[in-house]
Design an enzyme around this catalytic site. Structure first.
Site, short mmCIF file in Angstrom:
data_model
loop_
_atom_site.label_atom_id
_atom_site.label_comp_id
_atom_site.label_asym_id
_atom_site.label_seq_id
_atom_site.Cartn_x
_atom_site.Cartn_y
_atom_site.Cartn_z
N LEU A 6 0.79 -1.15 0.01
CA LEU A 6 -0.04 0.10 -0.11
C LEU A 6 0.73 1.09 -0.02
CD1 LEU A 6 -2.56 -1.08 2.78
CD2 LEU A 6 -2.86 -0.99 0.33
N ASN A 8 0.48 4.13 1.02
CA ASN A 8 0.40 4.75 2.49
C ASN A 8 1.05 4.11 3.77
OD1 ASN A 8 -1.93 3.36 2.62
ND2 ASN A 8 -3.37 4.71 3.42
N CYS A 9 1.54 2.58 3.14
CA CYS A 9 2.21 2.04 4.46
C CYS A 9 3.60 2.18 4.57
CB CYS A 9 1.88 0.47 3.92
SG CYS A 9 2.81 -0.85 5.18
N ASP A 10 3.80 2.66 5.94
CA ASP A 10 5.08 3.02 6.19
C ASP A 10 6.29 2.01 5.95
OD1 ASP A 10 4.49 5.44 7.04
OD2 ASP A 10 4.27 4.87 9.49
N ARG A 13 6.93 1.80 2.51
CA ARG A 13 7.73 2.82 1.88
C ARG A 13 9.27 2.59 2.18
NH1 ARG A 13 3.66 7.73 2.94
NH2 ARG A 13 3.40 6.80 5.00
#
Length: 105
Positions: A6, A8-10, A13
């Site tokens: 995803l 927006n998943c840390d 990233r």
């Protein structure tokens, strides 16, 4: 190399930052190809399902008891992430073992 996760998943990233040549596939928008899901399920079994996610907590008991692959097709955000496909192998999560196997410090 492909990284399924995803945007927006840390954790995703962090993995993507360490693997700049990886092709990123956002499972929320693009989903995961069924052949990749099947291969990942064969490799990781029920560990592929993130039962700590917000999505999981929002499911009723009947839905939770559906087969894992059906759940992941209908709700791709239930997949533990990142799922990394590299050189014919699959890796799940951004663990020290995954980083070592991929040659990332």
């Amino acid at each position: 190399m492909r990284l399924y996760g995803l945007k927006n998943c840390d954790t995703c990233r962090k993995a993507l930052k360490s693997l700049p040549n990886a092709e990123f596939v956002d499972v929320r928008g693009q989903g995961v190809p069924e052949n990749i899901l099947s291969e990942a399920y064969e490799a990781f079994g029920k560990a592929l399902l993130n039962t700590r996610s917000t999505t999981w907590r929002g499911l009723d008991e009947y839905t939770r008891n559906r087969p894992v692959l059906e759940l992941l097709v209908d709700h791709p955000t239930l997949m533990k992430r990142p799922l990394i496909e590299a050189d014919g192998r699959m890796y799940l999560g951004w663990t020290p073992e995954t980083r070592q196997a991929l040659g990332v410090a």
